[in-house]
Design an enzyme around this catalytic site. Structure first.
Site, PDB file in Angstrom:
ATOM      1  N   ASP A  10       0.798  -1.221   0.000  1.00 30.07           N
ATOM      2  CA  ASP A  10       0.000   0.000   0.000  1.00 30.07           C
ATOM      3  C   ASP A  10       0.838   1.283   0.000  1.00 30.07           C
ATOM      4  O   ASP A  10       1.580   1.539   0.945  1.00 30.07           O
ATOM      5  CB  ASP A  10      -0.926   0.013   1.222  1.00 30.07           C
ATOM      6  CG  ASP A  10      -1.679  -1.307   1.410  1.00 30.07           C
ATOM      7  OD1 ASP A  10      -1.116  -2.375   1.075  1.00 30.07           O
ATOM      8  OD2 ASP A  10      -2.817  -1.278   1.902  1.00 30.07           O
ATOM      9  N   GLU A  41      -4.568   2.246  -2.594  1.00 27.64           N
ATOM     10  CA  GLU A  41      -5.787   2.808  -1.997  1.00 27.64           C
ATOM     11  C   GLU A  41      -5.535   3.846  -0.911  1.00 27.64           C
ATOM     12  O   GLU A  41      -6.478   4.518  -0.492  1.00 27.64           O
ATOM     13  CB  GLU A  41      -6.673   1.682  -1.452  1.00 27.64           C
ATOM     14  CG  GLU A  41      -6.159   1.073  -0.181  1.00 27.64           C
ATOM     15  CD  GLU A  41      -7.285   0.797   0.785  1.00 27.64           C
ATOM     16  OE1 GLU A  41      -8.437   0.727   0.353  1.00 27.64           O
ATOM     17  OE2 GLU A  41      -7.005   0.665   1.980  1.00 27.64           O
ATOM     18  N   ASN A  42      -4.270   3.991  -0.465  1.00 23.80           N
ATOM     19  CA  ASN A  42      -3.964   5.000   0.548  1.00 23.80           C
ATOM     20  C   ASN A  42      -3.143   6.158  -0.020  1.00 23.80           C
ATOM     21  O   ASN A  42      -2.520   6.909   0.744  1.00 23.80           O
ATOM     22  CB  ASN A  42      -3.217   4.374   1.729  1.00 23.80           C
ATOM     23  CG  ASN A  42      -4.037   3.319   2.434  1.00 23.80           C
ATOM     24  OD1 ASN A  42      -3.637   2.159   2.514  1.00 23.80           O
ATOM     25  ND2 ASN A  42      -5.207   3.696   2.929  1.00 23.80           N
ATOM     26  N   ASN A  68     -10.556  -1.240   1.034  1.00 19.77           N
ATOM     27  CA  ASN A  68     -11.688  -0.671   1.761  1.00 19.77           C
ATOM     28  C   ASN A  68     -11.848   0.831   1.515  1.00 19.77           C
ATOM     29  O   ASN A  68     -12.930   1.381   1.701  1.00 19.77           O
ATOM     30  CB  ASN A  68     -11.552  -0.944   3.264  1.00 19.77           C
ATOM     31  CG  ASN A  68     -10.227  -0.492   3.831  1.00 19.77           C
ATOM     32  OD1 ASN A  68      -9.164  -0.855   3.308  1.00 19.77           O
ATOM     33  ND2 ASN A  68     -10.270   0.294   4.879  1.00 19.77           N
ATOM     34  N   HIS A  69     -10.746   1.494   1.103  1.00 21.60           N
ATOM     35  CA  HIS A  69     -10.824   2.928   0.816  1.00 21.60           C
ATOM     36  C   HIS A  69     -10.945   3.219  -0.677  1.00 21.60           C
ATOM     37  O   HIS A  69     -10.622   4.337  -1.116  1.00 21.60           O
ATOM     38  CB  HIS A  69      -9.600   3.659   1.383  1.00 21.60           C
ATOM     39  CG  HIS A  69      -9.530   3.627   2.872  1.00 21.60           C
ATOM     40  ND1 HIS A  69     -10.604   3.930   3.685  1.00 21.60           N
ATOM     41  CD2 HIS A  69      -8.514   3.313   3.718  1.00 21.60           C
ATOM     42  CE1 HIS A  69     -10.242   3.815   4.952  1.00 21.60           C
ATOM     43  NE2 HIS A  69      -8.988   3.433   5.001  1.00 21.60           N
ATOM     44  N   HIS A 150      -7.114  -7.893   0.128  1.00 15.91           N
ATOM     45  CA  HIS A 150      -7.005  -6.731   1.009  1.00 15.91           C
ATOM     46  C   HIS A 150      -7.827  -7.015   2.261  1.00 15.91           C
ATOM     47  O   HIS A 150      -9.055  -6.931   2.247  1.00 15.91           O
ATOM     48  CB  HIS A 150      -7.538  -5.502   0.269  1.00 15.91           C
ATOM     49  CG  HIS A 150      -7.145  -4.208   0.895  1.00 15.91           C
ATOM     50  ND1 HIS A 150      -5.914  -3.628   0.700  1.00 15.91           N
ATOM     51  CD2 HIS A 150      -7.811  -3.376   1.721  1.00 15.91           C
ATOM     52  CE1 HIS A 150      -5.838  -2.494   1.370  1.00 15.91           C
ATOM     53  NE2 HIS A 150      -6.982  -2.322   2.009  1.00 15.91           N
ATOM     54  N   HIS A 175      -3.242  -4.227   3.169  1.00 13.89           N
ATOM     55  CA  HIS A 175      -4.092  -3.474   4.099  1.00 13.89           C
ATOM     56  C   HIS A 175      -3.449  -3.251   5.468  1.00 13.89           C
ATOM     57  O   HIS A 175      -3.592  -2.169   6.026  1.00 13.89           O
ATOM     58  CB  HIS A 175      -5.466  -4.113   4.298  1.00 13.89           C
ATOM     59  CG  HIS A 175      -6.324  -3.399   5.316  1.00 13.89           C
ATOM     60  ND1 HIS A 175      -6.838  -2.146   5.101  1.00 13.89           N
ATOM     61  CD2 HIS A 175      -6.737  -3.760   6.565  1.00 13.89           C
ATOM     62  CE1 HIS A 175      -7.542  -1.765   6.160  1.00 13.89           C
ATOM     63  NE2 HIS A 175      -7.482  -2.722   7.063  1.00 13.89           N
ATOM     64  N   HIS A 177      -0.273  -3.069   6.310  1.00 16.16           N
ATOM     65  CA  HIS A 177       0.896  -2.198   6.166  1.00 16.16           C
ATOM     66  C   HIS A 177       2.136  -2.687   6.915  1.00 16.16           C
ATOM     67  O   HIS A 177       3.135  -1.970   6.979  1.00 16.16           O
ATOM     68  CB  HIS A 177       0.590  -0.754   6.612  1.00 16.16           C
ATOM     69  CG  HIS A 177      -0.407  -0.046   5.755  1.00 16.16           C
ATOM     70  ND1 HIS A 177      -0.483   1.333   5.662  1.00 16.16           N
ATOM     71  CD2 HIS A 177      -1.380  -0.505   4.927  1.00 16.16           C
ATOM     72  CE1 HIS A 177      -1.457   1.683   4.841  1.00 16.16           C
ATOM     73  NE2 HIS A 177      -2.023   0.568   4.380  1.00 16.16           N
TER      74      HIS A 177
HETATM   75 FE   FE2 Z   1      -6.935  -0.748   3.445  1.00 18.59          FE
END
Ligand code: FE2
Length: 257
Positions: A10, A41-42, A68-69, A150, A175, A177
Site C-alpha cells: 500500500d 488505496e492510501n 476498503n478505501h 485486502h 491493508h 501495512h
Molecule cells: Fe486498506
C-alpha cells in the site's frame, strides 16, 4: 517460461508516491520484473484521486489495486470505469463502479489479476470473498493468476491462501501495512505472503504521523491524516511464476529504502 511478478504494498500519501516514483523502475530493472501490481488505496490517505492513480501507473505499475478505501475520494468512480488497469475489490456488491478482475497481456501469456476484500473487521457489505474468488476464476482464460487480498485478519488471509492453493499462481495480503515473514510456496504451488507491508514514511504508524496516531489513541480528535516527512521505504514481494504450470517456484520479500 518463468516470469517475475512484483507486488508492492500500500502506497501511503505523498512520501509513498515520491518514493515509488524514484525507486520502482530501478527495482524493476535490477530484478528483471515482467509485471507489477501496486496497491494504491492510501495514496490520498483515504482513497486516491485520478491524478494519484496515474502517478502510480506512470511510475511503472501495470495494475493498481484498491481496498476498503477504494471510494474514499468519490471522484475516482468515473475513472474506475475508464481505466482497465485500475481494480477495486471484486466482491463489492451491487452497483459499485469499476471492476475487480482483469486479464492482461504478458508478452505471449495472459495474467489475470483479481482484487478481493476480506470481511473480518472490515464490514463494508462485501460478498463472501471465497465464493467471489471461485466465480472470478471461471471468467476468461489466463495462464497465470495473481490475487491481492485486502484484509485485516491474518486468519482470513491464510485461509484464502489454502483455499486457492494450486488454483492461482500467487496470492498476497495487503491493508495491514506491516510485512509478514511468512513468504513461501504453498503445498500445491501457490506463492503466498500474508502481508506485503507498505510504501511510505519509515517513522510512521502505517504511514501516518505517529503524533497524530498517539493523540487518537489517547482519545483526542484524529483530524485529517498527515504523512511525516523523512526517509521512506518500498515494501513488497517478487513471485517467480512458471507459465507452463501456472504455479510459483519462489517468493522473495523486498524492502527498498
Ligand atoms: Fe486498506
Amino acid at each position: 517460461m518463468l516470469y517475475h511478478i512484483l507486488a508492492v504494498g500500500d502506497v501511503v500519501m505523498e512520501p509513498g508516491l515520491r518514493h515509488l516514483e524514484r525507486h520502482l523502475r530501478p527495482l524493476q530493472k535490477w530484478k528483471a520484473i515482467d509485471f507489477t501490481v501496486v496497491n494504491g488505496e492510501n495514496a490520498a490517505g483515504v482513497g486516491l484521486t485520478r491524478d494519484q492513480a496515474e502517478r502510480i501507473y506512470d511510475a511503472g505499475a501495470d495494475v493498481v489495486t484498491l481496498g476498503n478505501h477504494a471510494f474514499g475520494k468519490s471522484q475516482i468512480a468515473d475513472f474506475l470505469e475508464d481505466a482497465p488497469w485500475l481494480l477495486r475489490p471484486a466482491n463489492y456488491t451491487g452497483r459499485a463502479p469499476g471492476r475487480g478482475c482483469g486479464v492482461y497481456d504478458l508478452g505471449g501469456v495472459r495474467i489475470r489479476v483479481l482484487n478481493l476484500i476480506g470481511r473480518c473487521d472490515l464490514s463494508w457489505g462485501a460478498d463472501n470473498p471465497f465464493t467471489a474468488a471461485d466465480r472470478n476464476l471461471e471468467r476468461g482464460q489466463a495462464e497465470l493468476t495473481v490475487v491481492d487480498f485486502h484484509a485485516e485478519a491474518t486468519s482470513e488471509k491464510l485461509a484464502m491462501g489454502y483455499y486457492l492453493d494450486g488454483r492461482v499462481s500467487a496470492l498476497w495480503g495487503t491493508h495491514t501495512h506491516v510485512p509478514t515473514a511468512d513468504e513461501r510456496v504453498c503445498p500445491r504451488g501457490t506463492g503466498y505472503i500474508t502481508d506485503l507491508g507498505m510504501t511510505g514514511s519509515i517513522e510512521s504508524v502505517l504511514g501516518i504521523d505517529p503524533r497524530q496516531s498517539v493523540e487518537g489513541f489517547l482519545g483526542g480528535l484524529p483530524g485529517r491524516y498527515r504523512a511525516p516527512e523523512g526517509p521512506a521505504k518500498l515494501q513488497g514481494a517478487i513471485f517467480t511464476l512458471d507459465s507452463a504450470t501456472g504455479l510459483c517456484t519462489a517468493v522473495e520479500r523486498i524492502d527498498v529504502r
